[in-house]
Design a protein around this motif. Structure first.
Motif, PDB file in Angstrom:
ATOM      1  N   GLU A  31     -57.743 -23.423   7.084  1.00 21.14           N
ATOM      2  CA  GLU A  31     -57.777 -24.750   7.711  1.00 21.14           C
ATOM      3  C   GLU A  31     -57.113 -24.828   9.075  1.00 21.14           C
ATOM      4  O   GLU A  31     -56.079 -25.492   9.241  1.00 21.14           O
ATOM      5  CB  GLU A  31     -57.121 -25.777   6.781  1.00 21.14           C
TER       6      GLU A  31
ATOM      7  N   VAL B  49     -56.072 -28.178  10.457  1.00 22.32           N
ATOM      8  CA  VAL B  49     -54.838 -28.814  10.004  1.00 22.32           C
ATOM      9  C   VAL B  49     -53.614 -28.238  10.731  1.00 22.32           C
ATOM     10  O   VAL B  49     -52.820 -28.985  11.299  1.00 22.32           O
ATOM     11  CB  VAL B  49     -54.676 -28.725   8.471  1.00 22.32           C
TER      12      VAL B  49
ATOM     13  N   SER C 182     -46.429 -30.157  -2.026  1.00 23.19           N
ATOM     14  CA  SER C 182     -47.397 -30.658  -1.058  1.00 23.19           C
ATOM     15  C   SER C 182     -46.647 -30.787   0.268  1.00 23.19           C
ATOM     16  O   SER C 182     -45.587 -31.411   0.323  1.00 23.19           O
ATOM     17  CB  SER C 182     -47.940 -32.006  -1.538  1.00 23.19           C
TER      18      SER C 182
HETATM   19  C1  BGP Z   1     -55.088 -28.439   2.080  1.00 18.35           C
HETATM   20  C2  BGP Z   1     -54.152 -27.269   2.136  1.00 18.35           C
HETATM   21  C3  BGP Z   1     -53.374 -27.028   0.893  1.00 18.35           C
HETATM   22  C4  BGP Z   1     -52.989 -28.274   0.127  1.00 18.35           C
HETATM   23  C5  BGP Z   1     -54.097 -29.293   0.066  1.00 18.35           C
HETATM   24  C6  BGP Z   1     -53.692 -30.629  -0.475  1.00 18.35           C
HETATM   25  O1  BGP Z   1     -55.229 -28.988   3.343  1.00 18.35           O
HETATM   26  O2  BGP Z   1     -54.850 -26.096   2.445  1.00 18.35           O
HETATM   27  O3  BGP Z   1     -52.305 -26.197   1.199  1.00 18.35           O
HETATM   28  O4  BGP Z   1     -51.762 -28.744   0.454  1.00 18.35           O
HETATM   29  O5  BGP Z   1     -54.685 -29.509   1.323  1.00 18.35           O
HETATM   30  O6  BGP Z   1     -53.125 -31.405   0.538  1.00 18.35           O
HETATM   31  P1  BGP Z   1     -51.841 -32.263   0.311  1.00 18.35           P
HETATM   32  O7  BGP Z   1     -50.828 -31.319  -0.214  1.00 18.35           O
HETATM   33  O8  BGP Z   1     -51.499 -32.803   1.660  1.00 18.35           O
HETATM   34  O9  BGP Z   1     -52.236 -33.314  -0.638  1.00 18.35           O
END
Ligand code: BGP
Length: 467
Positions: free
Chosen positions: A165, A168, A425
């Motif tokens: 990702e 992100v 998270s």
């Molecule tokens: C994705 C990431 C993960 C995970 C997931 C859930 O973007 O690759 O690492 O964290 O999202 O997101 P969140 O933890 O913000 O709910």
């Protein structure tokens, strides 16, 4: 009969910083997240991955649970500073040993490892030395790191992906400032993103040069964007959003070039990305073998004359965030008919079928793995049992959506729900749970199977027939 091919791989995913802990154990160097999460106000209630769910010390117990679940594959990431504490140079053999043992343990249970080389935990030493992704030097550093991983683990691991990702860690690292290095500097961000594409291409090249027996891919967010109305302004805004969120990230790794219109817009507005001689050929010659798609939600898009910036809901209190907007380009708006999670993510399984269809249309019938998909929720405990029926419903609907994409001809080869176990998270702490396995933070991080564990066990055993 199941719509899933016989050799379809059922698994689950995690990432190093979110599960391992042992942040300074046995010679590991510090990552950007080890520092960032300790800065005041960066994460939900100051949560961090110092201990996480202690997978570093409990991986054998965790792999035993994976085996009991019936997992055929496990997607995890390697912590770069655990192998190379300074980012380059001296190798930490204890770190190598950890991943080597983990791989052996998985193989012992017939679980195919899928390694992510970079799931956001950059060696802080490289951030300090030359600004991490901002500098071209990162391309050589990443390639050295990738080669080390291929050399030590390539005899046993067939499925690899370079990055998780990019939208992100670059978007939040350089545009909104919510991730390290906490900047709001599009010019630096666009150039840093270019370095990620170059690093990917170099690592793909090395993979082939070293004749690793396997496939190498790239993992992206899969986020279908739909216009909130049929007006030409909203449709145009949506086109731009889809271009930025999807084409900018997928084209360079699947076509070896940037989307032309957006590239011109970026270069005109910011003077970047800057190409050095050889960049174009490097990208063109090193297309990945497969794409990993992480699907959680779709976004509705509207034209935007007013909103700039955003606020994330990190508390799980519905409606506590504010929608994202880039003035003059687009904004993300709430779908009045949509169903939303407590973190304001739209639950829309049909979007997964649609978005896979869009990928196939633009890039051809490339091999696809769904590398993440899941529901973040606060799971109730009733009579000692973790009751996560909403997760079961979410996953069932999305598995059906994948089945529909397969029926339409897409070459989807595997499914990795996020996540195998409850974990950290990034910005939302431990309260946003995703796992099949619950971790009791009040009782020495003891593991406990959730209701969804037994359900997914049956899904795997019947190759997706019993949902
Ligand atoms: C994705 C990431 C993960 C995970 C997931 C859930 O973007 O690759 O690492 O964290 O999202 O997101 P969140 O933890 O913000 O709910």
């Amino acid at each position: 009969m199941s719509v899933f091919p016989k050799d379809f791989l059922w698994g689950a995913a995690t990432a190093s910083y979110q599960v391992e802990g042992g942040f300074d154990a046995d010679g590991k160097g510090l990552s950007n997240w080890d520092l960032f999460s300790h800065l005041p106000g960066t994460t939900y209630q100051g949560t961090n991955g110092d201990v996480a769910v202690d997978h570093y010390h409990r991986f054998r117990e965790d792999v035993a649970l994976m085996a009991e679940l019936g997992m055929q594959t496990y997607r995890f990431s390697i912590s770069w500073p655990r192998l190379l504490p300074q980012g380059r140079g001296e190798v930490n053999e204890a770190g190598i040993q950890f991943y080597s043992d983990l791989i052996d343990e998985l193989l012992k249970h017939n679980i195919k490892p899928m390694i992510t080389l970079y799931h956001w935990d950059l060696p802080q030493a490289l951030q300090d030395a030359f600004g991490g992704w901002e500098s071209r030097e990162i391309v050589d550093a990443f390639d050295e790191y990738a080669r080390l991983c291929y050399q030590r683990f390539g005899d046993r691991v067939e499925l690899w992906s370079t990055f998780n990702e990019t939208i992100v860690f670059i978007g939040m690292g350089y545009f909104t400032g919510a991730h390290p290095p906490k900047l709001t500097d599009p010019k630096k961000g666009i150039q840093a993103c270019h370095h990620v594409f170059l690093a990917n291409a170099r690592a793909v090249k090395s993979f082939r040069e070293m004749k690793i027996n396997g496939q190498i891919g790239f993992v992206n967010v899969l986020q279908p964007n739909d216009p909130i109305s049929d007006s030409p302004e909203d449709r145009r805004a949506c086109e731009i959003a889809e271009g930025i969120f999807t084409h900018w990230l997928y084209d360079p790794v699947l076509k070896g070039e940037y989307p032309a219109e957006l590239l011109a817009m970026a270069q005109q507005a910011f003077g970047v990305p800057h190409f050095a001689p050889g960049d174009e050929t490097l990208l063109k010659d090193n297309i990945v073998d497969f794409v990993g798609l992480n699907y959680y939600k779709r976004e509705m898009v509207a034209h935007n004359d007013d909103v700039e910036g955003y606020a994330i809901n990190t508390s799980g209190q519905k409606g506590s965030g504010r929608e994202l907007g880039f003035k003059g380009l687009f904004k993300l708006v709430r779908n009045p008919k949509g169903v939303y999670t407590d973190w304001d993510w739209e639950v829309y399984p049909q979007g997964l079928t649609d978005a896979i269809g869009r990928i196939v249309k633009r890039y051809g019938n490339i091999p696809i793995y769904i590398t993440e998909n899941g529901l973040g929720a606060k799971d109730p405990i009733v009579g000692g049992e973790v009751r996560d029926q909403p997760r079961i419903d979410y996953l069932r609907d999305h598995i059906q959506a994948i089945g529909a994409a397969i029926e339409q001809g897409a070459d989807v080869r595997g499914y990795y729900p996020w996540s195998f176990i409850d974990l950290l998270s990034w910005l939302n702490g431990y309260q946003k749970q995703y796992g099949f396995v619950y971790v009791d933070h009040d009782n020495n991080l003891a593991r406990k199977k959730k209701q969804s564990f037994g359900w997914y066990q049956r899904v795997i055993a019947t190759n997706g027939e019993q949902l």
